[in-house]
Design an enzyme around this catalytic site. Structure first.
Site, PDB file in Angstrom:
ATOM      1  N   CYS A 313      36.253  42.971  39.193  1.00  0.00           N
ATOM      2  CA  CYS A 313      36.159  44.175  37.561  1.00  0.00           C
ATOM      3  C   CYS A 313      37.190  45.199  38.282  1.00  0.00           C
ATOM      4  CB  CYS A 313      35.616  44.299  36.557  1.00  0.00           C
ATOM      5  SG  CYS A 313      35.058  42.566  35.895  1.00  0.00           S
ATOM      6  N   ARG A 409      44.854  40.231  26.799  1.00  0.00           N
ATOM      7  CA  ARG A 409      43.320  39.865  27.141  1.00  0.00           C
ATOM      8  C   ARG A 409      42.496  41.228  27.229  1.00  0.00           C
ATOM      9  NH1 ARG A 409      38.809  39.959  31.250  1.00  0.00           N
ATOM     10  NH2 ARG A 409      37.282  38.403  30.129  1.00  0.00           N
TER      11      ARG A 409
HETATM   12  P1  XMP Z   1      31.535  37.201  38.639  1.00  0.00           P
HETATM   13  O1  XMP Z   1      31.171  38.591  38.658  1.00  0.00           O
HETATM   14  O2  XMP Z   1      31.626  36.086  37.745  1.00  0.00           O
HETATM   15  O3  XMP Z   1      32.730  37.367  36.811  1.00  0.00           O
HETATM   16  O4  XMP Z   1      32.476  36.947  39.182  1.00  0.00           O
HETATM   17  C1  XMP Z   1      33.579  37.341  35.873  1.00  0.00           C
HETATM   18  C2  XMP Z   1      33.843  37.627  34.635  1.00  0.00           C
HETATM   19  O5  XMP Z   1      34.947  38.522  34.939  1.00  0.00           O
HETATM   20  C3  XMP Z   1      35.707  38.854  33.544  1.00  0.00           C
HETATM   21  N1  XMP Z   1      36.647  39.413  34.398  1.00  0.00           N
HETATM   22  C4  XMP Z   1      37.146  40.363  34.327  1.00  0.00           C
HETATM   23  N2  XMP Z   1      37.062  42.097  34.333  1.00  0.00           N
HETATM   24  N3  XMP Z   1      39.487  42.782  34.869  1.00  0.00           N
HETATM   25  C5  XMP Z   1      38.272  42.390  34.386  1.00  0.00           C
HETATM   26  O6  XMP Z   1      37.237  44.243  33.630  1.00  0.00           O
HETATM   27  C6  XMP Z   1      39.673  41.243  35.674  1.00  0.00           C
HETATM   28  O7  XMP Z   1      40.831  41.799  36.368  1.00  0.00           O
HETATM   29  C7  XMP Z   1      38.393  40.492  34.970  1.00  0.00           C
HETATM   30  N4  XMP Z   1      38.408  39.147  34.524  1.00  0.00           N
HETATM   31  C8  XMP Z   1      37.384  37.820  34.957  1.00  0.00           C
HETATM   32  C9  XMP Z   1      35.283  37.840  32.577  1.00  0.00           C
HETATM   33  O8  XMP Z   1      34.734  37.737  31.885  1.00  0.00           O
HETATM   34  C10 XMP Z   1      34.842  36.988  33.791  1.00  0.00           C
HETATM   35  O9  XMP Z   1      34.350  35.669  32.947  1.00  0.00           O
END
Ligand code: XMP
Length: 497
Positions: A313, A409
């Site tokens: 993120c 999203r």
């Molecule tokens: P981890 O830390 O487990 O997090 O890899 C997975 C979660 O990250 C969120 N997610 C995003 N958040 N930009 C964001 O700010 C993104 O591009 C993105 N893609 C996923 C999502 O909640 C996921 O479950």
């Protein structure tokens, strides 16, 4: 003029900020315990009506969860949440694939026609990946059953003969109410591997196979619905009522409103509409504050927490907004617990210790992306960089992911051709990790160790009993391996994470 250092105003007041904490800022205070880690019960609720046997969800991301991951997660007792970078038809097919896996009675049975040639049926069985097929007439009544063993001699000498010649016509069938045990007894008694299920008119309604029964036994901790099908979650956009209704009808158990900022009031209106249009539970997210929880708790069946903690993120650096995850979970859980609504901590979990800290802060379950992206069951192939194996992992707000889906999203319209996306995520690679089963074993085992240290035999006891201590940066350094050179990699620790 005398200087008054205590003077404040509208803006300096704003700087009297509350502290917000995340995983590395805290540790669980060890407590008196009689809990043996292996015996700690990790079953929990994802939403008001859906229970799972391990408190883990795989993220709704196109490099993490499609049907293969969802099947594997549910078999191990957790829940996979299918991503939504696919059209509605494909999403429905994915839900059906999960629901069909491991089912006792197979419904879309491959059948043979009595007039077909043996050669035809052989080719058909090969194509469909089955080793036998009930033979039915035009009305669907069972006339016989044909298997590879019946076919083999004919292939040598009479492959143009009709199926009616080659099939076994004394078929052992059972009714809809057959139990796995009764079906197995029939199979042992008659030395057969499949039992067609028929209605009162001998019409075929399904098929039970030995392989299917044995497979179900292997996954005795699987998360299943009341009909014995594996549980599955599905991500839907806040304004995608059509998708929500379609996947609900296909049998999805929990829908996850997939939005980076669910405290947007239009998102809440959309989520409410979806909640009213479907039978499945609806988890609303993501939020990160007490106020957001208060605005969704009256209709949400679960609340998902995480504004920018994820490994891929960039929301916090791009937008300047976010909430450190432990505080976010605790704020939301304060509100949700009063209404008996489950909380899911989504993002930022690198170690099993982070996962149990999230539970201690008030989460009923945790969602992970990067932890699972390197496993065999995640979509995509293994790539090799400098001799090391990786799998692709990208944020759903990365340019690549938004190009294959949309930006909603992140509440963004699709840019015109000459414009660029404003991404909130990056594209990356995760070290290849092998099977999901061994990753989950480490994750759950580590959480159970945490339960042992705080003396909590269940997830709700972790929430009630545990206490945090604040960790200084010296304490943090002390908590990781230090002053040594690691010689052998541990299966649950990597210094790069
Ligand atoms: P981890 O830390 O487990 O997090 O890899 C997975 C979660 O990250 C969120 N997610 C995003 N958040 N930009 C964001 O700010 C993104 O591009 C993105 N893609 C996923 C999502 O909640 C996921 O479950």
């Amino acid at each position: 003029m005398e200087r008054d250092s205590t003077r404040t105003g509208q803006y300096t007041d704003k700087l009297r900020v509350p502290e917000a904490l995340t995983f590395d800022d805290v540790l669980l205070r060890p407590k008196e315990s009689r809990v043996e880690p292996d015996e700690a019960d990790v079953s929990t609720r994802v939403s008001t009506d859906v229970e799972i046997n391990v408190p883990i969800l795989s993220a709704a991301m196109d490099t993490v969860t499609e049907s293969e991951m969802a099947i594997a997660m549910a078999r191990q007792g957790g829940l996979g949440v299918l991503h939504r970078n696919m059209d509605v038809e494909a999403a429905v097919a994915e839900v059906e694939r999960v629901k069909r896996a491991d089912e006792l009675v197979i419904r879309d049975v491959v059948t043979a026609d009595p007039d077909q040639t043996v050669r035809d049926v052989d080719a058909m069985m090969e194509r469909e990946g089955v080793s036998g097929a009930p033979v039915t007439d035009d009305e669907g009544r069972v006339l016989g059953i044909i298997s590879g063993t019946d076919i083999r001699p004919y292939l040598e000498v009479g492959d143009r003969d009709e199926v009616r010649e080659a099939m076994t016509d004394e078929v052992i069938t059972a009714g809809e109410d057959v139990t796995p045990r009764a079906a197995l007894e029939l199979m042992y008694e008659h030395k057969i591997e499949r039992v067609p299920i028929v209605d009162d008119d001998n019409r075929l309604t399904g098929l039970v196979t030995m392989q299917g029964i044995l497979q179900r036994r292997e996954y005795e901790n699987a998360a299943r619905d009341e009909d014995g099908h594996l549980l599955v979650g599905v991500a839907v956009g806040p304004f995608e009522t059509d998708r929500a209704v379609a996947v609900d009808e296909a049998g999805a158990d929990v829908l996850f409103i997939d939005c980076a900022h669910a405290h947007n009031m239009n998102v809440i209106d959309g989520a409410r509409e979806i909640r009213e249009s479907v039978e499945a539970d609806v988890v609303v997210g993501n939020v990160g504050t007490r106020e957001a929880a208060e605005d969704v708790v009256d209709f949400a069946d679960g609340i998902k927490v995480g504004i920018g903690p994820g490994s891929i993120c960039t929301t916090r650096v791009v937008s300047g907004a976010g909430m450190p995850q432990i505080t976010a979970v605790a704020e939301v859980a304060d509100v949700a617990t009063e209404h008996d609504v489950p909380v899911i901590a989504d993002g930022g979990i690198r170690y099993s210790g982070d996962a149990i800290k999230a539970v201690a802060a008030g989460a009923d379950a945790v969602m992970l992306g990067s932890y699972f992206a390197g496993t065999d069951e995640a979509p995509g192939r293994v790539i090799t960089i400098d001799g090391k194996k990786y799998k692709q992992y990208r944020g759903m707000g990365s340019v690549g992911a938004m190009q294959s889906g949309d930006g909603d999203r992140y509440l963004k319209d699709e840019p015109d051709e000459e414009e660029e996306y404003v991404p909130e995520g990056i594209e990356a690679a995760e070290p290849y990790k092998g099977s999901l089963e061994s990753e989950l074993h480490q994750l759950v085992g580590g959480m159970q160790s945490g339960m042992g240290y705080v003396g909590a035999g269940t997830i709700s006891e972790v929430k009630e009993r545990s206490e945090f201590v604040r960790v200084s940066s010296a304490g943090q350094t002390e908590g990781h391996p230090h002053d040594v050179m690691i010689t052998d990699e541990a299966p649950n620790y990597s210094p790069n994470e």
